[in-house]
Every structure is written in structure tokens, then in C-alpha cells.
Motif scaffolding. Structure first.
Motif, PDB file in Angstrom:
ATOM      1  N   ALA A  85       8.722   6.190  -0.688  1.00 53.42           N
ATOM      2  CA  ALA A  85       8.696   4.804   0.073  1.00 53.42           C
ATOM      3  C   ALA A  85       7.175   4.254   0.198  1.00 53.42           C
ATOM      4  O   ALA A  85       6.937   2.917  -0.309  1.00 53.42           O
ATOM      5  CB  ALA A  85       9.052   5.735   1.674  1.00 53.42           C
ATOM      6  N   ILE A  86       5.992   5.146  -0.365  1.00 59.15           N
ATOM      7  CA  ILE A  86       5.262   4.270  -0.058  1.00 59.15           C
ATOM      8  C   ILE A  86       4.538   3.760  -0.990  1.00 59.15           C
ATOM      9  O   ILE A  86       3.872   3.055  -0.748  1.00 59.15           O
ATOM     10  CB  ILE A  86       3.541   5.571  -0.313  1.00 59.15           C
ATOM     11  N   GLU A  87       5.070   3.970  -2.458  1.00 57.75           N
ATOM     12  CA  GLU A  87       5.000   3.048  -3.584  1.00 57.75           C
ATOM     13  C   GLU A  87       5.996   2.038  -3.005  1.00 57.75           C
ATOM     14  O   GLU A  87       5.254   1.290  -3.914  1.00 57.75           O
ATOM     15  CB  GLU A  87       4.601   3.297  -4.794  1.00 57.75           C
ATOM     16  N   ARG A  88       6.721   2.192  -2.519  1.00 59.08           N
ATOM     17  CA  ARG A  88       7.066   0.620  -1.649  1.00 59.08           C
ATOM     18  C   ARG A  88       6.702  -0.106  -1.341  1.00 59.08           C
ATOM     19  O   ARG A  88       6.194  -1.605  -1.736  1.00 59.08           O
ATOM     20  CB  ARG A  88       8.931   1.076  -1.703  1.00 59.08           C
ATOM     21  N   LEU A  89       6.473   0.797  -0.358  1.00 62.67           N
ATOM     22  CA  LEU A  89       5.308  -0.515   0.894  1.00 62.67           C
ATOM     23  C   LEU A  89       4.311  -0.775   0.269  1.00 62.67           C
ATOM     24  O   LEU A  89       3.660  -2.160   0.354  1.00 62.67           O
ATOM     25  CB  LEU A  89       4.813   0.515   1.805  1.00 62.67           C
ATOM     26  N   GLU A  90       3.780  -0.331  -1.121  1.00 63.29           N
ATOM     27  CA  GLU A  90       2.576  -0.831  -1.159  1.00 63.29           C
ATOM     28  C   GLU A  90       3.610  -2.435  -2.045  1.00 63.29           C
ATOM     29  O   GLU A  90       1.975  -2.866  -1.885  1.00 63.29           O
ATOM     30  CB  GLU A  90       1.785   0.302  -1.924  1.00 63.29           C
ATOM     31  N   TRP A  91       3.780  -2.285  -2.517  1.00 65.78           N
ATOM     32  CA  TRP A  91       4.793  -2.686  -3.616  1.00 65.78           C
ATOM     33  C   TRP A  91       4.723  -4.229  -2.791  1.00 65.78           C
ATOM     34  O   TRP A  91       4.140  -5.772  -3.093  1.00 65.78           O
ATOM     35  CB  TRP A  91       5.640  -2.835  -4.705  1.00 65.78           C
ATOM     36  N   VAL A  92       5.731  -4.098  -1.616  1.00 68.41           N
ATOM     37  CA  VAL A  92       5.824  -5.455  -0.744  1.00 68.41           C
ATOM     38  C   VAL A  92       4.394  -6.057  -0.749  1.00 68.41           C
ATOM     39  O   VAL A  92       4.767  -7.001  -0.156  1.00 68.41           O
ATOM     40  CB  VAL A  92       6.303  -4.416   0.439  1.00 68.41           C
ATOM     41  N   VAL A  93       3.307  -5.020  -0.391  1.00 63.71           N
ATOM     42  CA  VAL A  93       2.717  -5.572   0.200  1.00 63.71           C
ATOM     43  C   VAL A  93       2.055  -6.888  -0.324  1.00 63.71           C
ATOM     44  O   VAL A  93       1.548  -7.661  -0.373  1.00 63.71           O
ATOM     45  CB  VAL A  93       1.628  -3.940   1.667  1.00 63.71           C
ATOM     46  N   LYS A 139       8.596   3.656   7.933  1.00 61.86           N
ATOM     47  CA  LYS A 139       9.372   5.389   8.678  1.00 61.86           C
ATOM     48  C   LYS A 139       9.492   6.038   7.196  1.00 61.86           C
ATOM     49  O   LYS A 139       9.771   7.643   7.450  1.00 61.86           O
ATOM     50  CB  LYS A 139      10.594   4.492   9.530  1.00 61.86           C
ATOM     51  N   GLU A 140      10.493   5.033   6.756  1.00 60.89           N
ATOM     52  CA  GLU A 140      10.670   6.196   5.443  1.00 60.89           C
ATOM     53  C   GLU A 140       9.980   7.116   5.297  1.00 60.89           C
ATOM     54  O   GLU A 140       9.501   8.514   4.515  1.00 60.89           O
ATOM     55  CB  GLU A 140      11.111   5.776   4.262  1.00 60.89           C
ATOM     56  N   ALA A 141       8.055   6.471   4.318  1.00 59.82           N
ATOM     57  CA  ALA A 141       6.644   6.618   4.154  1.00 59.82           C
ATOM     58  C   ALA A 141       6.363   7.566   4.750  1.00 59.82           C
ATOM     59  O   ALA A 141       6.114   8.995   4.529  1.00 59.82           O
ATOM     60  CB  ALA A 141       5.726   5.546   3.619  1.00 59.82           C
ATOM     61  N   ALA A 142       6.879   7.509   5.764  1.00 61.19           N
ATOM     62  CA  ALA A 142       6.196   8.998   7.310  1.00 61.19           C
ATOM     63  C   ALA A 142       7.017  10.006   7.072  1.00 61.19           C
ATOM     64  O   ALA A 142       6.803  11.260   7.206  1.00 61.19           O
ATOM     65  CB  ALA A 142       5.883   8.732   8.774  1.00 61.19           C
ATOM     66  N   ALA A 143       8.677   9.459   6.897  1.00 63.11           N
ATOM     67  CA  ALA A 143       9.240  10.945   7.224  1.00 63.11           C
ATOM     68  C   ALA A 143       9.199  12.304   5.470  1.00 63.11           C
ATOM     69  O   ALA A 143       8.849  13.068   5.496  1.00 63.11           O
ATOM     70  CB  ALA A 143      10.737  10.984   6.523  1.00 63.11           C
ATOM     71  N   GLU A 144       8.213  11.239   4.482  1.00 62.67           N
ATOM     72  CA  GLU A 144       8.126  11.991   3.571  1.00 62.67           C
ATOM     73  C   GLU A 144       7.140  12.063   2.814  1.00 62.67           C
ATOM     74  O   GLU A 144       6.207  13.170   1.959  1.00 62.67           O
ATOM     75  CB  GLU A 144       8.591  11.195   2.312  1.00 62.67           C
TER      76      GLU A 144
END
Length: 199
Positions: A85-93, A139-144
Motif C-alpha cells: 500500500a505504501i508504494e501504491r500511495l507514493e505512486w498515486v501522489v 489506512k491499508e499502509a498503516a495496517a501493513e
């Protein structure tokens, strides 16, 4: 389904009418812009505008779709849906910054709508769907365990995209700095502080 502009008369095509209208909307505010203001900016009569579009609200709908379609494409991309999730979030940003820079006048207009018409309310619904998608990623990144546990995911979402959206207020392409430069700086500044010890 987006409303399609009509074929234009000589001197302006639908794209140039839309681009100029968006500049006027951003300068005067959509509600403060009359068809006469648009005609003056285009250098045509009011009646000539109707050869391109049905009216002012159709121009607004086309403009808001231009901004939102980029975000919808981003969400639908497989890179936003698979992997940590953190990598997906970075890509989305990163992609959000690129879309903002590429469609700067349209995103600027989107961020200024307040829901005063059916067209604006539809745009805000689409924008809220994107915000919910980002919030879920955080939230996914936090849960991971990839985001520091002392950070509230809801606040992270607001602050992160508050930073992205603030670019519309100060960024001017002529002054330099590419979309990649902006995205790299924002990601380094925020994600190095967001990542937890296990990321």
C-alpha cells in the motif's frame, strides 16, 4: 457520460473555447462569469459561442471532467491496485502531481467549485470518491505497518493531498520546475517522515 462540444466555427475550435473559458472562470469565478464575459475573452459575439457549446454550464462540465477524468484513470490503473500500500500511495501522489501540472487550469477550477449547481455537485461526488480511495490506501499502509503508528491516517490523507492541491495556488510552469521535480520533492519531504520502521 461527458457532454460533447459541438463543431465550431472558424477562428475557434471547441478546445480553444474551453481553454479560454476556463481561464475566465478561474479569474472571475464561475458564478461571476457571464456569457458576455466569455464572448469578450474569445473575441466573438455571444451567439457565436453557441456554435461550440450549449452554454456556460456545459463548458463547466467539460472543464471539470478534464480534471476528474485524469484522477479516474489513475485509480483504474493497475499500479494503484497491486503491491504494498505504501508504494501504491507514493505512486498515486506522484501521478496526482503530474495530472495537476498537466491540467493545471482545469484542476484549479475543480478545487474552487462549491456545489452550487448540479454540475458542481456531480464533480464533487467524483472528487470525494477519489479522496475515499486515497484514504483507504493510507489506512491499508498503516495496517501493513508501513506508516508510523503515531500518525492518524485521516489527518495524513488531508495533509498529504492538501500539499498536492496547494500547488495550484503558486505553481507557474514558466518559472521552471517540472512535474517530476515537484513530485520528487513532495514524496521525499513527506514519505521519509511517514514511513514506519518496517517499511
Amino acid at each position: 457520460m461527458a457532454v460533447q462540444p459541438r463543431q465550431g466555427r472558424r477562428g475557434h475550435d471547441p478546445e480553444s473555447v474551453l481553454a479560454i473559458a476556463v481561464d475566465v472562470f478561474n479569474e472571475r469565478g464561475y458564478d461571476g462569469t457571464s456569457m458576455e464575459d466569455l464572448a469578450r475573452a474569445l473575441g466573438v459575439t455571444k451567439s457565436a459561442i453557441y456554435h461550440h457549446v450549449a452554454g456556460k454550464e456545459q463548458l463547466l462540465a467539460l472543464a471539470l471532467d478534464r480534471a476528474l477524468d485524469g484522477l479516474s484513470e489513475l485509480v483504474a490503473d493497475e499500479r494503484a491496485g497491486s503491491g504494498p500500500a505504501i508504494e501504491r500511495l507514493e505512486w498515486v501522489v506522484r501521478e496526482s502531481v503530474r495530472i495537476l501540472v498537466d491540467r493545471l487550469p482545469y484542476v484549479t477550477l475543480l478545487l474552487r467549485v462549491r456545489g452550487n449547481s448540479a454540475t458542481e455537485r456531480r464533480a464533487l461526488e467524483r472528487r470525494r470518491a477519489f479522496d475515499a480511495f486515497v484514504s483507504h490506501l493510507v489506512k491499508e499502509a498503516a495496517a501493513e505497518g508501513a506508516i508510523r503508528p503515531d500518525l492518524d491516517p485521516a489527518l495524513v490523507t488531508r495533509l498529504l493531498f492538501g500539499a498536492v492541491n496547494s500547488i495550484t495556488e503558486w505553481y507557474r510552469p514558466a518559472r521552471g520546475g517540472s512535474a517530476d521535480d515537484l513530485a520528487d520533492t513532495l514524496v521525499r519531504m513527506t514519505f521519509d517522515g511517514l514511513r514506519g520502521p518496517d517499511a
